[in-house]
Design an enzyme around this catalytic site. Structure first.
Site, PDB file in Angstrom:
ATOM      1  N   ARG A 146      35.944  33.885  35.828  1.00 31.82           N
ATOM      2  CA  ARG A 146      35.752  35.276  35.405  1.00 31.82           C
ATOM      3  C   ARG A 146      37.127  35.936  35.259  1.00 31.82           C
ATOM      4  O   ARG A 146      37.906  35.954  36.203  1.00 31.82           O
ATOM      5  CB  ARG A 146      34.908  36.039  36.419  1.00 31.82           C
ATOM      6  CG  ARG A 146      34.798  37.519  36.087  1.00 31.82           C
ATOM      7  CD  ARG A 146      33.838  38.274  37.012  1.00 31.82           C
ATOM      8  NE  ARG A 146      33.844  39.679  36.627  1.00 31.82           N
ATOM      9  CZ  ARG A 146      34.271  40.672  37.408  1.00 31.82           C
ATOM     10  NH1 ARG A 146      34.668  40.443  38.648  1.00 31.82           N
ATOM     11  NH2 ARG A 146      34.273  41.915  36.967  1.00 31.82           N
ATOM     12  N   HIS A 179      38.283  46.214  33.160  1.00 35.60           N
ATOM     13  CA  HIS A 179      38.628  46.143  34.583  1.00 35.60           C
ATOM     14  C   HIS A 179      39.799  47.111  34.799  1.00 35.60           C
ATOM     15  O   HIS A 179      40.873  46.719  35.232  1.00 35.60           O
ATOM     16  CB  HIS A 179      38.966  44.704  34.985  1.00 35.60           C
ATOM     17  CG  HIS A 179      38.816  44.431  36.454  1.00 35.60           C
ATOM     18  ND1 HIS A 179      38.031  43.414  36.969  1.00 35.60           N
ATOM     19  CD2 HIS A 179      39.365  45.032  37.535  1.00 35.60           C
ATOM     20  CE1 HIS A 179      38.106  43.400  38.289  1.00 35.60           C
ATOM     21  NE2 HIS A 179      38.911  44.381  38.662  1.00 35.60           N
ATOM     22  N   GLU A 198      32.951  47.591  38.300  1.00 32.02           N
ATOM     23  CA  GLU A 198      32.943  48.593  39.361  1.00 32.02           C
ATOM     24  C   GLU A 198      33.082  50.028  38.839  1.00 32.02           C
ATOM     25  O   GLU A 198      34.095  50.693  39.088  1.00 32.02           O
ATOM     26  CB  GLU A 198      34.031  48.273  40.396  1.00 32.02           C
ATOM     27  CG  GLU A 198      33.843  46.886  40.994  1.00 32.02           C
ATOM     28  CD  GLU A 198      34.671  46.640  42.259  1.00 32.02           C
ATOM     29  OE1 GLU A 198      35.538  47.468  42.575  1.00 32.02           O
ATOM     30  OE2 GLU A 198      34.427  45.632  42.927  1.00 32.02           O
ATOM     31  N   ASN A 227      29.506  42.715  42.898  1.00 31.58           N
ATOM     32  CA  ASN A 227      30.705  42.548  43.724  1.00 31.58           C
ATOM     33  C   ASN A 227      30.363  43.014  45.128  1.00 31.58           C
ATOM     34  O   ASN A 227      29.902  44.145  45.312  1.00 31.58           O
ATOM     35  CB  ASN A 227      31.871  43.389  43.185  1.00 31.58           C
ATOM     36  CG  ASN A 227      32.402  42.853  41.864  1.00 31.58           C
ATOM     37  OD1 ASN A 227      31.920  41.841  41.359  1.00 31.58           O
ATOM     38  ND2 ASN A 227      33.381  43.539  41.313  1.00 31.58           N
ATOM     39  N   TYR A 250      31.763  43.101  49.215  1.00 25.93           N
ATOM     40  CA  TYR A 250      32.817  42.865  50.201  1.00 25.93           C
ATOM     41  C   TYR A 250      32.402  43.212  51.627  1.00 25.93           C
ATOM     42  O   TYR A 250      32.792  42.534  52.566  1.00 25.93           O
ATOM     43  CB  TYR A 250      34.082  43.663  49.840  1.00 25.93           C
ATOM     44  CG  TYR A 250      34.776  43.097  48.617  1.00 25.93           C
ATOM     45  CD1 TYR A 250      35.671  42.046  48.742  1.00 25.93           C
ATOM     46  CD2 TYR A 250      34.499  43.581  47.343  1.00 25.93           C
ATOM     47  CE1 TYR A 250      36.293  41.498  47.628  1.00 25.93           C
ATOM     48  CE2 TYR A 250      35.117  43.040  46.222  1.00 25.93           C
ATOM     49  CZ  TYR A 250      36.011  42.001  46.377  1.00 25.93           C
ATOM     50  OH  TYR A 250      36.617  41.443  45.273  1.00 25.93           O
ATOM     51  N   GLU A 286      32.270  38.952  42.434  1.00 25.91           N
ATOM     52  CA  GLU A 286      33.442  39.021  43.317  1.00 25.91           C
ATOM     53  C   GLU A 286      32.980  38.995  44.759  1.00 25.91           C
ATOM     54  O   GLU A 286      32.029  39.688  45.128  1.00 25.91           O
ATOM     55  CB  GLU A 286      34.244  40.322  43.145  1.00 25.91           C
ATOM     56  CG  GLU A 286      35.075  40.401  41.909  1.00 25.91           C
ATOM     57  CD  GLU A 286      35.856  41.719  41.804  1.00 25.91           C
ATOM     58  OE1 GLU A 286      36.201  42.324  42.850  1.00 25.91           O
ATOM     59  OE2 GLU A 286      36.100  42.130  40.666  1.00 25.91           O
TER      60      GLU A 286
HETATM   61  C1  FCB Z   1      37.500  45.084  43.760  1.00 22.54           C
HETATM   62  C2  FCB Z   1      38.177  44.977  42.411  1.00 22.54           C
HETATM   63  C3  FCB Z   1      39.164  43.854  42.312  1.00 22.54           C
HETATM   64  C4  FCB Z   1      39.925  43.656  43.598  1.00 22.54           C
HETATM   65  C5  FCB Z   1      38.993  43.570  44.775  1.00 22.54           C
HETATM   66  C6  FCB Z   1      39.678  43.335  46.101  1.00 22.54           C
HETATM   67  O1  FCB Z   1      37.196  46.412  44.020  1.00 22.54           O
HETATM   68  O2  FCB Z   1      37.229  44.805  41.391  1.00 22.54           O
HETATM   69  O3  FCB Z   1      39.996  44.109  41.220  1.00 22.54           O
HETATM   70  O4  FCB Z   1      40.883  44.624  43.729  1.00 22.54           O
HETATM   71  O5  FCB Z   1      38.231  44.723  44.868  1.00 22.54           O
END
Ligand code: FCB
Length: 471
Positions: free
Chosen positions: A88, A132, A177, A307, A309, A374
């Protein structure tokens, strides 16, 4: 280097994923390409923002980054070595249409053509992201995403990029995002363009979504039988305990609406949550929403990029007059310190949050097939004697991939997983300080070294191939 302990884990883990499941890695143009003035590239809002004192750690910028523009062949060879099935990446709008509108830059298209041919020759399937975060600066000079005209500019850019490169890419993501682009960029002032204006943030949110819908319509009309999607960053929201359960529930609801439901309801249901409509009215952004916009936004999608985290932990609080820009519209929400363990970003490590989120997506929205576009972590890596023993990152990846396996087993249609990131890179406001790569980059020499997490990921892709060999 293959660690013996990881073999049984990777074998068992790989066997839990169907044959066509994609294991990839992700990057973004401004974070890796460098070559900021090469081949007619225009100026983006991140070039401008990075120069503003106090906005990016050490006032660092992406002028050179990890020089992927010149080193892409080496980077694709690393991807192949890691056994990735997918990659990607994002296309830099200012390389294709340097002024945002007007002339198309052939040299920019040629770069992506060379990159994509190399990726495909390596047997790797590319997934393109159109936006992006590198908006052409001339568009920002006219208001950027707060201005509805940017929607038409983006739609044309999508048409050009998809028209010219569509023979090489089957999966197209519109916006990465949108929450970050709208709120971090226009509301909280911590990302480009650095505004602290709730009205602009809400207008930007709407225009980003509208741009997504129009771009999907336009690309689909080019008739290539491709897959189209969007990539929101989604969080689990955990309700803490302040002693006032009703206030806590309200706070969690607001956090969930802004982080998750705004994007999912709009794109998948064609509606805005009531709270969003109320905020649009309160901050004078309601007139941005024209009759028929939500129908455009809710184009049928072939894929949803997720995405993930971490999770938010929130409690309710007495509404106090907002002193910080991020409090606008959430004066009654208090973010609790994230529980441990945490990454170097200070984000809590909660793989179960990913499983729960995926199960929730299937339960609450008519979701198309999902790709985890992500997921990854920054840690304070050390390169010693040519190796990076980043076992914290390896464990982060394996526990989250396991969470995806659990969701798949619970019936969620997940088609792929992309580690963020292939390479250490420019981490926005944190400059080069935070390393997310499964491949280490020495910023002085641009030397690449596969970290232990990368070796582990190769074990996983190898085990996955082996498991399905001959089936
Ligand atoms: C996300 C972004 C990516 C990177 C990660 C850690 O928010 O999409 O570009 O910075 O976090």
């Amino acid at each position: 280097m293959t660690t013996t302990q990881s073999e049984p884990t990777t074998t068992a883990l790989a066997a839990r994923f169907p044959r066509d499941f994609a294991f990839g890695a992700a990057t973004a143009s401004y974070q890796i390409e460098g070559a900021a003035r090469a081949d007619g590239r225009g100026v983006s809002i991140w070039d401008t923002f990075a120069q503003v004192p106090g906005k990016v750690l050490g006032q660092q910028n992406g002028d050179v980054a990890v020089d992927h523009y010149h080193r892409f062949a080496e980077d694709v060879a690393i991807m192949a070595d890691l056994g990735l099935t997918s990659y990607r990446f994002s296309i830099a709008w200012p390389r294709i249409i340097p002024e945002g509108t007007g002339a198309v830059e052939q040299r920019g298209l040629d770069f992506y053509r060379r990159l994509l041919q190399t990726v495909r020759e390596a047997g790797i399937e590319p997934v393109a992201t159109l936006y992006h975060w590198d908006l052409p600066q001339p568009l920002q000079d006219r208001g950027g995403w707060a201005n509805r005209d940017t929607v038409a500019a983006f739609t044309r850019y999508a048409e050009v990029a998809h028209g010219e490169l569509g023979d090489l890419v089957d999966t197209w993501m519109t916006i990465n995002e949108p929450w970050c682009a709208a709120f971090l960029g226009y509301g909280y002032g911590v990302h480009a363009p650095g505004l602290t204006d709730p009205r602009a943030a809400l207008r930007a949110a709407h225009h980003l979504l509208l741009a997504h819908g129009r771009a999907v319509q336009t690309m689909r009309a080019q008739d290539r039988a491709h897959r189209y999607g969007i990539v929101p960053n989604l969080y689990g929201v955990v309700t803490g305990d302040s002693g006032d359960p009703e206030a806590d529930r309200r706070a969690a609801d607001t956090a969930d609406v802004l982080q998750n439901r705004l994007w999912l309801d709009a794109t998948l249901l064609g509606t805005y949550p009531e709270e969003v409509v109320a905020l649009q009215e309160r901050f004078g952004a309601a007139d941005a929403v024209h009759h028929g916009d939500l129908e455009v936004i809710a184009q049928p999608l072939d894929v949803l990029g997720v995405n993930y985290y971490s999770q938010h932990h929130v409690i309710g609080t007495e509404p106090v007059p907002a002193t910080e820009p991020e409090q606008a519209g959430q004066e009654h929400v208090e973010q609790l310190p994230p529980p441990h363990p945490r990454t170097a970003m200070g984000w809590s490590i909660e793989p179960h949050g990913l499983r729960d989120l995926l199960i929730r997506l299937k339960r609450e929205w008519p979701v198309p097939p999902i790709m985890i576009t992500e997921n990854g972590a920054a840690f304070d890596d050390e390169l010693i004697d040519g190796a990076v023993h980043d076992h914290d990152r390896r464990d982060y990846l394996s526990s989250h991939i396991e969470a995806v396996a659990e969701a798949v087993e619970a019936g969620v249609d997940v088609r792929g997983y992309f580690a963020w990131s292939l390479l250490d890179n420019y981490e926005w406001a944190f400059g080069y300080d935070k390393r997310f790569g499964i491949v280490h980059v020495d910023y002085a020499t641009q030397a690449r070294t596969i970290k232990d997490s990368g070796h582990w990921y190769r074990d996983l892709t190898t085990a996955h191939r082996a498991h399905h060999a001959g089936t």
